[in-house]
Design a protein around this motif. Structure first.
Motif, short mmCIF file in Angstrom:
data_model
loop_
_atom_site.label_atom_id
_atom_site.label_comp_id
_atom_site.label_asym_id
_atom_site.label_seq_id
_atom_site.Cartn_x
_atom_site.Cartn_y
_atom_site.Cartn_z
N ASN A 1 1.13 -1.19 0.11
CA ASN A 1 0.01 -0.12 0.01
C ASN A 1 0.88 1.20 -0.02
O ASN A 1 0.22 2.22 -0.27
CB ASN A 1 -0.95 -0.10 1.39
CG ASN A 1 -2.15 -0.82 1.11
OD1 ASN A 1 -2.54 -1.20 0.10
ND2 ASN A 1 -2.39 -1.70 2.30
N LYS A 2 1.94 1.18 0.27
CA LYS A 2 2.96 2.54 0.36
C LYS A 2 3.53 2.73 -1.02
O LYS A 2 3.29 3.85 -1.23
CB LYS A 2 4.08 2.11 1.05
CG LYS A 2 3.79 2.24 2.78
CD LYS A 2 5.27 2.00 3.79
CE LYS A 2 4.76 2.23 5.04
NZ LYS A 2 5.89 2.02 5.85
N THR A 3 3.68 1.71 -1.90
CA THR A 3 4.04 2.03 -3.24
C THR A 3 2.76 2.35 -3.90
O THR A 3 2.93 3.14 -5.02
CB THR A 3 4.85 0.50 -3.65
OG1 THR A 3 5.95 0.46 -2.82
CG2 THR A 3 5.45 1.09 -5.22
N PHE A 4 1.80 1.71 -3.73
CA PHE A 4 0.54 1.85 -4.56
C PHE A 4 -0.57 2.11 -3.55
O PHE A 4 -1.28 1.44 -3.23
CB PHE A 4 0.24 0.42 -5.09
CG PHE A 4 1.13 -0.31 -6.08
CD1 PHE A 4 1.32 -0.02 -7.32
CD2 PHE A 4 2.19 -1.25 -5.63
CE1 PHE A 4 2.24 -0.23 -8.39
CE2 PHE A 4 3.06 -1.59 -6.25
CZ PHE A 4 3.30 -1.32 -7.69
N PRO A 5 -0.53 3.54 -3.31
CA PRO A 5 -1.64 4.11 -2.48
C PRO A 5 -3.05 4.11 -2.78
O PRO A 5 -3.88 4.42 -2.18
CB PRO A 5 -1.35 5.42 -2.23
CG PRO A 5 -0.35 5.97 -3.42
CD PRO A 5 0.35 4.68 -3.99
N ALA A 6 -3.19 3.77 -4.21
CA ALA A 6 -4.66 4.00 -4.75
C ALA A 6 -5.73 3.09 -3.98
O ALA A 6 -6.75 3.53 -3.79
CB ALA A 6 -4.88 3.52 -6.09
N LEU A 7 -5.27 1.88 -3.54
CA LEU A 7 -6.06 0.86 -2.88
C LEU A 7 -6.27 1.31 -1.37
O LEU A 7 -7.71 1.33 -1.04
CB LEU A 7 -5.22 -0.62 -2.61
CG LEU A 7 -5.87 -1.48 -1.95
CD1 LEU A 7 -7.39 -1.84 -2.40
CD2 LEU A 7 -5.28 -2.75 -1.72
N SER A 8 -5.34 2.05 -0.67
CA SER A 8 -5.65 2.67 0.64
C SER A 8 -6.77 3.93 0.24
O SER A 8 -7.51 3.99 1.34
CB SER A 8 -4.41 3.20 1.21
OG SER A 8 -3.80 2.05 1.67
N LEU A 9 -6.38 4.47 -0.78
CA LEU A 9 -7.37 5.74 -0.85
C LEU A 9 -8.72 5.24 -1.18
O LEU A 9 -9.90 6.18 -0.57
CB LEU A 9 -6.89 6.52 -2.09
CG LEU A 9 -5.80 7.25 -2.01
CD1 LEU A 9 -5.21 8.02 -3.32
CD2 LEU A 9 -5.81 8.41 -0.95
N ALA A 10 -9.09 4.50 -1.57
CA ALA A 10 -10.59 3.48 -2.06
C ALA A 10 -11.05 3.33 -0.79
O ALA A 10 -12.28 3.58 -0.36
CB ALA A 10 -10.32 2.60 -3.15
N ILE A 11 -10.22 2.60 -0.21
CA ILE A 11 -10.77 2.05 1.15
C ILE A 11 -11.00 3.37 2.22
O ILE A 11 -12.29 3.37 2.77
CB ILE A 11 -9.73 1.31 1.78
CG1 ILE A 11 -9.81 -0.14 1.09
CG2 ILE A 11 -10.21 0.81 3.34
CD1 ILE A 11 -8.66 -1.09 1.34
N GLN A 12 -10.37 4.30 2.25
CA GLN A 12 -10.51 5.60 2.86
C GLN A 12 -11.77 6.00 2.51
O GLN A 12 -12.61 6.62 3.35
CB GLN A 12 -9.51 6.54 2.93
CG GLN A 12 -9.69 7.77 3.50
CD GLN A 12 -8.46 8.91 3.05
OE1 GLN A 12 -7.68 8.51 2.70
NE2 GLN A 12 -8.78 10.20 2.94
N ALA A 13 -12.15 6.42 1.04
CA ALA A 13 -13.08 7.14 0.75
C ALA A 13 -14.38 6.37 1.12
O ALA A 13 -15.59 6.77 1.40
CB ALA A 13 -13.35 7.08 -0.95
N MET A 14 -14.27 4.91 1.05
CA MET A 14 -15.65 4.06 1.43
C MET A 14 -15.96 4.10 2.86
O MET A 14 -17.12 4.35 3.42
CB MET A 14 -15.39 2.42 1.09
CG MET A 14 -16.46 1.69 1.26
SD MET A 14 -17.92 2.13 0.00
CE MET A 14 -18.92 2.76 1.30
#
Length: 381
Positions: free
Chosen positions: A299-312
């Motif tokens: 998730n550090k190198t590819f933060p998009a997944l974390s951003l989506a979970i944050q948005a949800m």
């Protein structure tokens, strides 16, 4: 016989759905839509003889009308045309495989018309999941998942009761850049990003797979499709793309759905549900594959997944902002105007600027989508 309208018939999912329907008396294609690829659409019309066809690009729709002068197919255009095909009287099933936010309104209108929805358009549930699912319940309409991961979960959930589910486990291939560092990602090219190791998909979804945003969008979809708390959804990177997803039950049992990476399998399952039909596709040979590997996402190198979970987790309009900003940023990358690594940076910036609307209307969702896209473009200046 099942009568089917396909939204996005010239795209990856649409063409594979038509491959399933070809020469098969179980299906009748009554409606097709395309964005502007009228060359392929014309061939599909000749082969499948739909009653109604929509071309989103109005200029291309006019050209197609001239080409097919004398043909009894009804050619319509624009978003209104998409809705006409989605609500066409004789259609039993609407396969929504268009890419992007444009898929939301046709889905809602098809639900109002009480069509069974075979859903391959992520943005429908990402941006307006609560609105869509509430309407589907009100109209007693089934939404059948077409994405391989959600199809897998849908099948695995049949092994137990809802209150027996411990968590859902979505698998991700990791994309073409699995194992690279942030410094490495600064240098990757568009050609590199479009070179997915397992799946043949459209450009937008292929880029989303490379950033891991695709998996983030699927987490949001899963929350709405299966009515489960976001904290009970996990992601595992599985580079072979053989285990399409899993469900863990409270007794510790984990049920997985496996298969070759061929989208025709989940498409066929959705179109035939609740039955299974035989096909001539390649069968899974585990002995030949040899091993299956799993790892946690970076998730550090590819933060998009974390951003989506944050948005949800923030609920409201934040997921619509995430989606709109991502669509806009991906388009800029495809046009060579930003670097690959800028996609997630831009999305994060737009999310930080948004004042979340907790109980949005459809109009709110559509407005924040437009706002998010403008905010991405403003970052270019």
């Amino acid at each position: 016989m099942k009568k089917i309208s396909i939204l996005g018939s010239t795209g990856s999912i649409g063409t594979q759905a038509l491959d399933i329907a070809k020469g098969n008396s179980d299906y009748k294609i009554v409606g097709l839509t395309a964005n502007k690829n009228i060359e392929l659409l014309e061939k599909q019309i000749t082969e499948f003889s739909p009653k109604i066809v929509a071309v989103v690009d109005e200029d291309q729709a006019l050209i197609l009308k001239k080409r097919l002068h004398g043909n009894d197919v009804n050619i319509v255009s624009g978003i209104e045309g998409l809705v006409e095909v989605a609500t066409y009287d004789s259609a039993d099933i609407v396969l929504n495989s268009v890419v992007g936010m444009v898929g939301l309104l046709p889905t809602l209108e098809a639900i109002k018309a009480k069509k069974t929805i075979a859903l391959a358009n992520k943005e429908t549930l990402v941006t307006a999941g609560e609105i869509v699912m509430n309407l589907a319940r009100e109209k007693n309409v089934s939404i059948l998942p077409v994405d391989s991961e959600h199809s897998a979960i849908f099948q695995c959930l049949k092994s137990g009761k809802k209150n027996e589910v411990s968590k859902l486990i979505l698998t991700a291939s990791g994309g073409p850049f699995r194992g690279l560092s942030k410094n490495d990602l600064e240098k990757v090219t568009l050609k590199d990003a479009l070179n997915h190791p397992n799946w043949s998909m459209g450009k937008k979804i292929t880029i989303d797979s490379a950033t891991l945003m695709n998996k983030g969008l699927e987490v949001i979809e899963a929350k709405w499709l299966f009515d489960i708390d976001i904290n009970k959804i996990d992601v595992l990177v599985h580079p072979q793309s053989i285990v399409h997803s899993m469900v863990e039950f409270i007794d510790g049992s984990v049920i997985a759905q496996l298969g070759i990476h061929d989208m025709r399998i989940p498409i066929q399952y959705a179109l035939n549900y609740p039955d299974r039909k035989e096909n001539i596709l390649e069968k899974l040979d585990l002995a030949n594959i040899g091993q299956l590997n799993f790892e946690k996402p970076d998730n550090k190198t590819f933060p998009a997944l974390s951003l989506a979970i944050q948005a949800m987790k923030e609920k409201g309009t934040m997921a619509a902002v995430l989606n709109g900003a991502n669509e806009s940023a991906v388009q800029l990358f495809l046009e060579g105007k930003i670097k690959f690594i800028d996609i997630a940076r831009m999305v994060e910036k737009v999310m930080s600027l948004h004042h979340n609307i907790k109980n949005p209307t459809l109009e709110d969702v559509l407005e924040v989508d437009k706002w998010a896209r403008r905010m991405v473009l403003e970052q270019l200046n």
